[in-house]
Scaffold this motif. Sequence first.
Motif, PDB file in Angstrom:
ATOM      1  N   PHE A  52       0.788  -1.226   0.000  1.00  0.00           N
ATOM      2  CA  PHE A  52       0.000   0.000   0.000  1.00  0.00           C
ATOM      3  C   PHE A  52       0.822   1.278   0.000  1.00  0.00           C
ATOM      4  CE2 PHE A  52      -2.237  -3.346   2.431  1.00  0.00           C
ATOM      5  CZ  PHE A  52      -3.247  -3.617   1.517  1.00  0.00           C
ATOM      6  N   GLY A  53       2.121   1.186   0.243  1.00  0.00           N
ATOM      7  CA  GLY A  53       2.992   2.350   0.171  1.00  0.00           C
ATOM      8  C   GLY A  53       2.558   3.491   1.071  1.00  0.00           C
ATOM      9  N   PRO A  54       2.599   4.732   0.572  1.00  0.00           N
ATOM     10  CA  PRO A  54       2.296   5.909   1.394  1.00  0.00           C
ATOM     11  C   PRO A  54       0.902   5.909   2.015  1.00  0.00           C
ATOM     12  CG  PRO A  54       3.355   6.556  -0.654  1.00  0.00           C
ATOM     13  CD  PRO A  54       3.042   5.105  -0.791  1.00  0.00           C
ATOM     14  N   GLN A  55      -0.053   5.214   1.386  1.00  0.00           N
ATOM     15  CA  GLN A  55      -1.416   5.205   1.919  1.00  0.00           C
ATOM     16  C   GLN A  55      -1.484   4.610   3.320  1.00  0.00           C
ATOM     17  OE1 GLN A  55      -3.822   3.152  -0.954  1.00  0.00           O
ATOM     18  NE2 GLN A  55      -3.904   4.894  -2.348  1.00  0.00           N
ATOM     19  N   VAL A  56      -0.592   3.707   3.637  1.00  0.00           N
ATOM     20  CA  VAL A  56      -0.531   3.103   4.968  1.00  0.00           C
ATOM     21  C   VAL A  56       0.625   3.667   5.779  1.00  0.00           C
ATOM     22  CG1 VAL A  56       0.205   0.967   6.130  1.00  0.00           C
ATOM     23  CG2 VAL A  56      -1.740   0.936   4.582  1.00  0.00           C
ATOM     24  N   SER A  67       8.623  -4.790   8.112  1.00  0.00           N
ATOM     25  CA  SER A  67       7.182  -4.872   8.309  1.00  0.00           C
ATOM     26  C   SER A  67       6.583  -5.837   7.290  1.00  0.00           C
ATOM     27  CB  SER A  67       6.538  -3.492   8.143  1.00  0.00           C
ATOM     28  OG  SER A  67       5.136  -3.596   8.026  1.00  0.00           O
ATOM     29  N   HIS A  68       5.485  -6.449   7.658  1.00  0.00           N
ATOM     30  CA  HIS A  68       4.738  -7.288   6.714  1.00  0.00           C
ATOM     31  C   HIS A  68       4.276  -6.430   5.543  1.00  0.00           C
ATOM     32  CE1 HIS A  68       2.018 -10.254   5.097  1.00  0.00           C
ATOM     33  NE2 HIS A  68       2.289 -11.098   6.077  1.00  0.00           N
ATOM     34  N   GLY A  69       4.371  -6.965   4.338  1.00  0.00           N
ATOM     35  CA  GLY A  69       3.991  -6.204   3.148  1.00  0.00           C
ATOM     36  C   GLY A  69       2.536  -5.809   3.113  1.00  0.00           C
TER      37      GLY A  69
END
Length: 341
Positions: free
Chosen positions: A15-19, A300-302
């Motif tokens: 999710f990149g920056p969204q998370v 962290s988990h992907g």
Amino acid sequence: MTGLTVALDAMGGDFGPQVIVPAAVQALLQYPELKIKLYGDHGAIAAQLTLLNQHSHSRISIIHSDLVIADETRPSHALRRSQGTSMRMALDAVSDGEADACVSAGNTGALMALSRYTLKQLPGVDRPALVSAIPTHGLNKTWLLDLGANVSCDADTLFQFAVMGSVLAEQSLPSKPRVALLNIGEEEIKGNDLVKRCAEMLSNSPDIHYIGYIEGDQLYAGKADVIVCDGFVGNVSLKTSEGVANLFISSFKQAISTNPMKRLLAKWLFSDLFVSLKKLNPDQYNGASLLGLRGIVVKSHGRADTAAFANAIGEAVHEVKRQIPTKISDRLEEVLLERHY
């Protein structure tokens, strides 16, 4: 400690920056001494900060990166072409002293390879290990390693894992951590030659509180504080456990969701069970540390959500405050001297 800085690979994971950006903001609320450097696409990161009304947060800085290491990229390829990627820049920040730790949800193999390349291993460490806490029947946690960084290991490497895991666990325990080897049986005659050899080494080490073998069905029993195995066994064990936990939770929710009366009765009758189910949620234990490096790196988990990634940041903060690499280095030096003499 007056302040600490964590570098985040803001483009890693599903999710990149969204998370990652909301998780960073959440972590800043929890740790007033924390500063965060976000490495990745400036526009995407800034957009998330604007949505959160945090576009001018005094403890957040954005360092732009045009490139991202894809999940399917091989570690060898990542090593050759990592310059300018968000993951490499975050690791370089730790190497250069601009950050105290790095957290990434990106490609595990690439993170392992780049961490070894940029930060180097501590003296006496052949291979870094991935370690994470898992829940137990009691209030304490158990630390399991290796979780996949090293598919196969010799006895010396497993011994190093035991030392490193013990150092990490003792920062959260009132007494010396109990260390066990994951095996196919508890009897001394069980297991392959490398496990038996490591058991002999641990039994002869006064710095390790070695309690013997432990079987897979005892992973969550709380009988040991540190459980050691190679990365293949550890990864399969963890992923299988997560799958079983998710199956149980989803099956229970499905069973009570078909009828409003069932939901009401379940909430009344099984309130303690719901607390226990939350404890089984793997997100609470998100954040596997790469132990054995000259710096702090947390994987962290992907698929981590905001709360789970914030937990990974919290693990990095915990290790910085307790100076885990320094303590591991000191303990390894003591153990190696004892073995030498």
